[in-house]
Design a protein around this motif. Structure first.
Motif, PDB file in Angstrom:
ATOM      1  N   ALA A  53       0.831  -1.211   0.000  1.00  0.00           N
ATOM      2  CA  ALA A  53       0.000   0.000   0.000  1.00  0.00           C
ATOM      3  C   ALA A  53       0.861   1.254   0.000  1.00  0.00           C
ATOM      4  CB  ALA A  53      -0.923  -0.002   1.211  1.00  0.00           C
ATOM      5  N   TYR A  54       0.505   2.195  -0.842  1.00  0.00           N
ATOM      6  CA  TYR A  54       1.158   3.499  -0.964  1.00  0.00           C
ATOM      7  C   TYR A  54       2.601   3.399  -1.445  1.00  0.00           C
ATOM      8  CZ  TYR A  54      -3.014   5.051   1.408  1.00  0.00           C
ATOM      9  OH  TYR A  54      -4.324   5.286   1.730  1.00  0.00           O
ATOM     10  N   SER A  55       2.951   2.287  -2.068  1.00  0.00           N
ATOM     11  CA  SER A  55       4.300   2.160  -2.631  1.00  0.00           C
ATOM     12  C   SER A  55       4.350   2.671  -4.069  1.00  0.00           C
ATOM     13  CB  SER A  55       4.764   0.701  -2.583  1.00  0.00           C
ATOM     14  OG  SER A  55       3.913  -0.114  -3.370  1.00  0.00           O
ATOM     15  N   GLN A  56       3.180   2.834  -4.694  1.00  0.00           N
ATOM     16  CA  GLN A  56       3.130   3.294  -6.081  1.00  0.00           C
ATOM     17  C   GLN A  56       2.606   4.724  -6.119  1.00  0.00           C
ATOM     18  OE1 GLN A  56       1.747   0.157  -8.970  1.00  0.00           O
ATOM     19  NE2 GLN A  56       1.042  -0.836  -7.102  1.00  0.00           N
ATOM     20  N   THR A  57       3.527   5.663  -6.092  1.00  0.00           N
ATOM     21  CA  THR A  57       3.125   7.073  -6.050  1.00  0.00           C
ATOM     22  C   THR A  57       3.942   7.884  -7.049  1.00  0.00           C
ATOM     23  OG1 THR A  57       4.691   7.544  -4.258  1.00  0.00           O
ATOM     24  CG2 THR A  57       2.448   6.939  -3.618  1.00  0.00           C
ATOM     25  N   ASP A  58       3.967   7.453  -8.284  1.00  0.00           N
ATOM     26  CA  ASP A  58       4.696   8.143  -9.344  1.00  0.00           C
ATOM     27  C   ASP A  58       3.707   9.026 -10.113  1.00  0.00           C
ATOM     28  OD1 ASP A  58       6.174   9.034 -11.456  1.00  0.00           O
ATOM     29  OD2 ASP A  58       7.048   7.085 -11.940  1.00  0.00           O
ATOM     30  N   MET A  59       3.763  10.324  -9.870  1.00  0.00           N
ATOM     31  CA  MET A  59       2.802  11.252 -10.458  1.00  0.00           C
ATOM     32  C   MET A  59       2.902  11.309 -11.975  1.00  0.00           C
ATOM     33  SD  MET A  59       2.719  14.422  -7.739  1.00  0.00           S
ATOM     34  CE  MET A  59       1.169  15.015  -8.407  1.00  0.00           C
ATOM     35  N   THR A  60       4.071  10.966 -12.506  1.00  0.00           N
ATOM     36  CA  THR A  60       4.256  11.060 -13.957  1.00  0.00           C
ATOM     37  C   THR A  60       3.490   9.978 -14.711  1.00  0.00           C
ATOM     38  OG1 THR A  60       6.249   9.665 -13.954  1.00  0.00           O
ATOM     39  CG2 THR A  60       6.556  12.029 -13.588  1.00  0.00           C
ATOM     40  N   LYS A  61       3.041   8.946 -14.003  1.00  0.00           N
ATOM     41  CA  LYS A  61       2.350   7.839 -14.666  1.00  0.00           C
ATOM     42  C   LYS A  61       0.845   8.070 -14.835  1.00  0.00           C
ATOM     43  CE  LYS A  61       5.561   4.118 -13.446  1.00  0.00           C
ATOM     44  NZ  LYS A  61       5.712   2.785 -12.798  1.00  0.00           N
ATOM     45  N   ILE A  62       0.295   9.071 -14.152  1.00  0.00           N
ATOM     46  CA  ILE A  62      -1.138   9.339 -14.279  1.00  0.00           C
ATOM     47  C   ILE A  62      -1.415   9.888 -15.678  1.00  0.00           C
ATOM     48  CG2 ILE A  62      -3.116  10.525 -13.296  1.00  0.00           C
ATOM     49  CD1 ILE A  62      -1.755   8.559 -11.410  1.00  0.00           C
ATOM     50  N   GLU A  63      -2.365   9.283 -16.366  1.00  0.00           N
ATOM     51  CA  GLU A  63      -2.674   9.699 -17.737  1.00  0.00           C
ATOM     52  C   GLU A  63      -4.089  10.266 -17.816  1.00  0.00           C
ATOM     53  OE1 GLU A  63      -3.177   7.792 -22.240  1.00  0.00           O
ATOM     54  OE2 GLU A  63      -2.575   6.517 -20.556  1.00  0.00           O
ATOM     55  N   GLN A  64      -4.201  11.452 -18.412  1.00  0.00           N
ATOM     56  CA  GLN A  64      -5.520  12.014 -18.680  1.00  0.00           C
ATOM     57  C   GLN A  64      -6.015  11.456 -20.008  1.00  0.00           C
ATOM     58  OE1 GLN A  64      -6.277  16.221 -17.955  1.00  0.00           O
ATOM     59  NE2 GLN A  64      -7.520  16.342 -19.804  1.00  0.00           N
ATOM     60  N   LEU A  65      -7.071  10.654 -19.925  1.00  0.00           N
ATOM     61  CA  LEU A  65      -7.596   9.997 -21.121  1.00  0.00           C
ATOM     62  C   LEU A  65      -8.385  10.962 -21.992  1.00  0.00           C
ATOM     63  CD1 LEU A  65      -8.791   6.643 -19.492  1.00  0.00           C
ATOM     64  CD2 LEU A  65      -6.636   7.085 -20.724  1.00  0.00           C
ATOM     65  N   SER A  66      -9.243  11.747 -21.343  1.00  0.00           N
ATOM     66  CA  SER A  66     -10.051  12.703 -22.105  1.00  0.00           C
ATOM     67  C   SER A  66     -10.681  13.703 -21.149  1.00  0.00           C
ATOM     68  CB  SER A  66     -11.154  11.990 -22.898  1.00  0.00           C
ATOM     69  OG  SER A  66     -12.085  11.382 -22.022  1.00  0.00           O
ATOM     70  N   GLU A  67     -11.190  14.768 -21.725  1.00  0.00           N
ATOM     71  CA  GLU A  67     -11.931  15.773 -20.956  1.00  0.00           C
ATOM     72  C   GLU A  67     -13.125  16.206 -21.784  1.00  0.00           C
ATOM     73  OE1 GLU A  67     -11.089  19.620 -18.063  1.00  0.00           O
ATOM     74  OE2 GLU A  67      -9.512  18.862 -19.391  1.00  0.00           O
ATOM     75  N   GLN A  68     -14.311  16.045 -21.222  1.00  0.00           N
ATOM     76  CA  GLN A  68     -15.546  16.351 -21.931  1.00  0.00           C
ATOM     77  C   GLN A  68     -16.360  17.327 -21.095  1.00  0.00           C
ATOM     78  OE1 GLN A  68     -17.450  12.570 -22.559  1.00  0.00           O
ATOM     79  NE2 GLN A  68     -15.618  11.623 -23.428  1.00  0.00           N
ATOM     80  N   GLY A  69     -16.380  18.583 -21.509  1.00  0.00           N
ATOM     81  CA  GLY A  69     -17.103  19.586 -20.740  1.00  0.00           C
ATOM     82  C   GLY A  69     -16.499  19.737 -19.355  1.00  0.00           C
ATOM     83  N   ASN A  70     -17.299  19.454 -18.325  1.00  0.00           N
ATOM     84  CA  ASN A  70     -16.807  19.577 -16.954  1.00  0.00           C
ATOM     85  C   ASN A  70     -16.392  18.232 -16.364  1.00  0.00           C
ATOM     86  OD1 ASN A  70     -19.279  18.390 -16.652  1.00  0.00           O
ATOM     87  ND2 ASN A  70     -20.131  19.917 -15.246  1.00  0.00           N
ATOM     88  N   THR A  71     -16.149  17.235 -17.228  1.00  0.00           N
ATOM     89  CA  THR A  71     -15.787  15.893 -16.774  1.00  0.00           C
ATOM     90  C   THR A  71     -14.420  15.500 -17.319  1.00  0.00           C
ATOM     91  OG1 THR A  71     -18.116  15.204 -16.732  1.00  0.00           O
ATOM     92  CG2 THR A  71     -16.457  13.464 -16.760  1.00  0.00           C
ATOM     93  N   VAL A  72     -13.549  15.008 -16.431  1.00  0.00           N
ATOM     94  CA  VAL A  72     -12.228  14.558 -16.839  1.00  0.00           C
ATOM     95  C   VAL A  72     -12.082  13.081 -16.490  1.00  0.00           C
ATOM     96  CG1 VAL A  72     -11.160  15.268 -14.656  1.00  0.00           C
ATOM     97  CG2 VAL A  72      -9.738  14.985 -16.685  1.00  0.00           C
ATOM     98  N   PHE A  73     -11.460  12.317 -17.397  1.00  0.00           N
ATOM     99  CA  PHE A  73     -11.220  10.890 -17.194  1.00  0.00           C
ATOM    100  C   PHE A  73      -9.722  10.659 -17.022  1.00  0.00           C
ATOM    101  CE2 PHE A  73     -15.230  11.185 -19.367  1.00  0.00           C
ATOM    102  CZ  PHE A  73     -16.002  10.167 -18.836  1.00  0.00           C
ATOM    103  N   LEU A  74      -9.343   9.993 -15.937  1.00  0.00           N
ATOM    104  CA  LEU A  74      -7.945   9.734 -15.636  1.00  0.00           C
ATOM    105  C   LEU A  74      -7.702   8.236 -15.514  1.00  0.00           C
ATOM    106  CD1 LEU A  74      -7.374  12.403 -12.824  1.00  0.00           C
ATOM    107  CD2 LEU A  74      -6.754  12.623 -15.233  1.00  0.00           C
ATOM    108  N   ASP A  75      -6.555   7.778 -16.027  1.00  0.00           N
ATOM    109  CA  ASP A  75      -6.104   6.405 -15.830  1.00  0.00           C
ATOM    110  C   ASP A  75      -4.920   6.471 -14.874  1.00  0.00           C
ATOM    111  OD1 ASP A  75      -5.000   3.867 -15.918  1.00  0.00           O
ATOM    112  OD2 ASP A  75      -5.311   3.612 -18.071  1.00  0.00           O
ATOM    113  N   ALA A  76      -5.085   5.898 -13.669  1.00  0.00           N
ATOM    114  CA  ALA A  76      -4.046   5.986 -12.649  1.00  0.00           C
ATOM    115  C   ALA A  76      -2.908   5.013 -12.889  1.00  0.00           C
ATOM    116  CB  ALA A  76      -4.643   5.756 -11.263  1.00  0.00           C
TER     117      ALA A  76
END
Length: 289
Positions: A53-76
């Motif tokens: 737990a909490y061993s995977q904290t690499d901020m560079t790996k978070i990917e923004q898949l898309s943004e539609q209006g006021n909604t954002v989709f992220l792949d952690a």
């Protein structure tokens, strides 16, 4: 055993750092574990049971898949909520302040036990927050969360003029799958109802997860003029929902007890996280001193 607040925080950060948590996310991971321990008394046990737990904290790996209006989709990308939650809350809050409502949807995210901490942070900023999570019960974390906290949950926080409202739904609200698809309710009344209503799947079999979409959602609202009516509607509906309405006075008393007496934790769990990677174990005598 009792562990003073200072020792608890120091050893917790040592443990998280030893596990590989990046410095930039160390504070967030620590506050999430403390939230789980303060509210549900399961933060340390979660760490002891889930050694990664909490061993995977690499901020560079978070990917923004898309943004539609006021909604954002992220792949952690399998990263912790201590990382993904930062970006998700920033996006949702900015959209809420700009458009009144912002939704962030996170997939492939782990370490979800501290989700309520994000809800509390939103309330402190004067924002209402409706959060959900669901995990795969076959996974290691899913099994641990199911045992300690539940494999799915809805969390609601609304700032009040006199007292904040905080509710946890025992199960997955009907809004979760819609949120995972980026579908927001058409009106506030629909939002309140969907937040307190469990889906047909979880009503019929709370332990069934094959059709539940794993992931986390954060719906943030910056509509203070509507908060009083939202609070009234939620308070009225919670009595018929499988939910717990937290009493602010009880939370204040709990915080005061921790500040004065420290945390009451299982000695075996505490020793396990302190001993990880050569950390020094706090003796029972020192902890109770």
């Amino acid at each position: 055993m009792r562990v003073s607040l200072i020792d608890f925080r120091d050893k917790l950060e040592d443990c998280l750092e030893a596990r590989g948590a990046q410095e930039i996310t160390l504070d967030r991971a620590s506050t999430m574990v403390q939230w789980a321990e303060r509210i549900h008394r399961c933060g340390i046990r979660f760490l002891a049971k889930n050694k990664s737990a909490y061993s995977q904290t690499d901020m560079t790996k978070i990917e923004q898949l898309s943004e539609q209006g006021n909604t954002v989709f992220l792949d952690a990308k399998g990263q912790s909520l201590a990382v993904a939650g930062i970006q998700a809350m920033e996006k949702a809050s900015l959209n809420a302040k700009d458009q009144g409502m912002g939704l962030a949807v996170i997939s492939n995210v782990c370490d979800l036990v501290g989700l309520g901490q994000l809800v509390e942070e939103a309330m402190q900023d004067g924002l209402a927050c409706f959060a959900t999570f669901a995990v795969d019960q076959v996974s290691e974390e899913g099994q641990i969360l199911t045992e300690l906290y539940g494999n799915c949950r809805g969390i609601i926080g609304v700032p009040g003029d006199e007292e904040d409202l905080y509710i946890e739904l025992y199960g997955l609200p009907v809004s979760h799958d819609a949120f995972m698809q980026g579908i927001t309710p058409g009106n506030i009344g629909e939002l309140v109802v969907s937040a307190l209503t469990k889906s047909d799947l979880t009503k019929s079999d709370p332990n069934k997860s094959d059709k539940q979409v794993p992931g986390c959602t954060l719906l943030v609202l910056d509509l203070p003029q509507l908060y009083p009516d939202m609070i009234k509607g939620l308070e009225a509906g919670v009595s018929t929902a499988p939910a717990r309405l937290f009493n602010p006075a009880d939370q204040i008393a709990r915080n005061q007890d921790i500040a004065e007496e420290g945390y009451q934790v299982e000695e075996g769990d505490w020793n396990m996280i302190c001993a990880q990677e050569g950390l020094t174990t706090v003796s029972k005598e020192d902890a109770e001193a």
